[in-house]
Enzyme design. Structure first.
Site, mmCIF file in Angstrom:
data_model
loop_
_atom_site.group_PDB
_atom_site.id
_atom_site.type_symbol
_atom_site.label_atom_id
_atom_site.label_comp_id
_atom_site.label_asym_id
_atom_site.label_seq_id
_atom_site.Cartn_x
_atom_site.Cartn_y
_atom_site.Cartn_z
ATOM 1 N N SER A 64 0.844 -1.193 0.000
ATOM 2 C CA SER A 64 0.000 0.000 0.000
ATOM 3 C C SER A 64 0.876 1.239 0.000
ATOM 4 C CB SER A 64 -0.895 0.008 1.251
ATOM 5 O OG SER A 64 -1.457 1.287 1.485
ATOM 6 N N TYR A 123 -1.973 -1.182 10.370
ATOM 7 C CA TYR A 123 -2.134 -1.558 8.963
ATOM 8 C C TYR A 123 -0.921 -1.127 8.139
ATOM 9 C CZ TYR A 123 -3.964 -1.285 4.154
ATOM 10 O OH TYR A 123 -4.149 -1.404 2.793
#
Length: 284
Positions: free
Chosen positions: A176, A189
């Site tokens: 990401s 995350y």
């Protein structure tokens, strides 16, 4: 693409040089440049029922691959993805279960091999995220669930798949943009996504001698079910508008990165990441 590790000693007397005098001449075209790039391949995609995973499954099928779709419990989405793959003339196997379990990950690989007899592409894509504005609100259980889903499963799947992969096979990991710029409300995350980058680069070095390439994709804000399942209505309304292109991306805009990394088009790439993120400049 080539088994030759070095070129014969040679020189030319002037620059930029003459290609016709080189031996062997540089390779500038592929036999499969037109047509399906993944014909005869079998791919496993975790989190393949929806979003980026679904788009990748369909794109792989469009390029001739059969697909194994791993998903948690979204039965309707998984069935629809299977239909979309089959509509492309390819076979799809859907397997339900939690990739936090090493036992389940081993069963995934066993079922894939049992169905298709081979495995050529592994896409580690499953992920969860739980935003917390305050760092101290990240519970131990949340931390464990996030790491077990987002990075432990990548180890489990890759390890189980490795005995079945061969020279020319490809592992593709979904990271990401948060791995590169951080995220104040997705600390756990973003940490897993950073771990995925290091995992990818390290495994790429480890498997290079086997001819197995390991790369990754680090998407920016992409419109997937994870977004409305994570954020408030107000946040969703503004989602993705802060990138240079001014909008969230669609999964179909990310899928070609996976096709490229899975195919011979990227035969000289390993340990690398592609960044379909709407124009955000990050330090790779």
């Amino acid at each position: 693409m080539s088994d030759q590790q070095s070129k014969p000693a040679q020189s030319q007397s002037s620059q930029p040089g003459k290609e016709h005098e080189m031996h062997p001449e540089p390779k500038v075209e592929r036999s499969n440049a037109i047509g399906p790039k993944l014909k005869g391949k079998v791919a496993l995609i975790t989190g393949g029922d929806s979003g980026i995973g679904r788009a990748v499954a369909v794109a792989f099928a469009q390029h001739g691959a059969n697909v194994v779709i791993s998903y948690l419990d979204e039965d309707k989405d998984a069935l629809e993805t299977r239909k979309m793959v089959e509509d492309q003339g390819q076979k799809a196997l859907i397997i339900k279960g939690d990739v936090r379990s090493a036992v389940h990950c081993n069963e995934l690989i066993d079922k894939a091999i049992g169905e298709f007899g081979q495995l050529d592409i592994v896409v580690n894509n499953a992920a969860k995220q739980f935003p917390k504005e305050n760092f101290e609100d990240i519970s131990e259980s949340q931390l464990a669930e996030t790491f077990e889903t987002n990075i432990f499963s990548f180890f489990y799947i890759s390890k189980a798949a490795l005995p079945h992969l061969k020279k020319g096979s490809s592992i593709i990991n979904t990271s990401s943009v948060t791995a590169y710029r951080g995220s104040d409300h997705l600390i756990d995350y973003a940490s897993t996504k950073g771990a995925i980058v290091s995992f990818t680069r390290s495994l790429a070095k480890n498997l290079a001698s086997k001819g197995i390439r390991v790369n990754g994709v680090a998407p920016g804000p992409i419109w997937t079910p994870l977004i409305p399942a994570t954020f408030s209505k107000e946040h969703v309304d503004e989602f993705g508008t802060d990138v240079p292109l001014g909008r969230p991306g669609e999964p179909v805009e990310v899928a070609p990165s996976y096709v490229f990394l899975a195919s011979e088009d990227s035969s000289y790439m390993t340990g690398q990441f592609l960044h379909p993120n709407g124009g955000e400049i990050i330090n790779t």
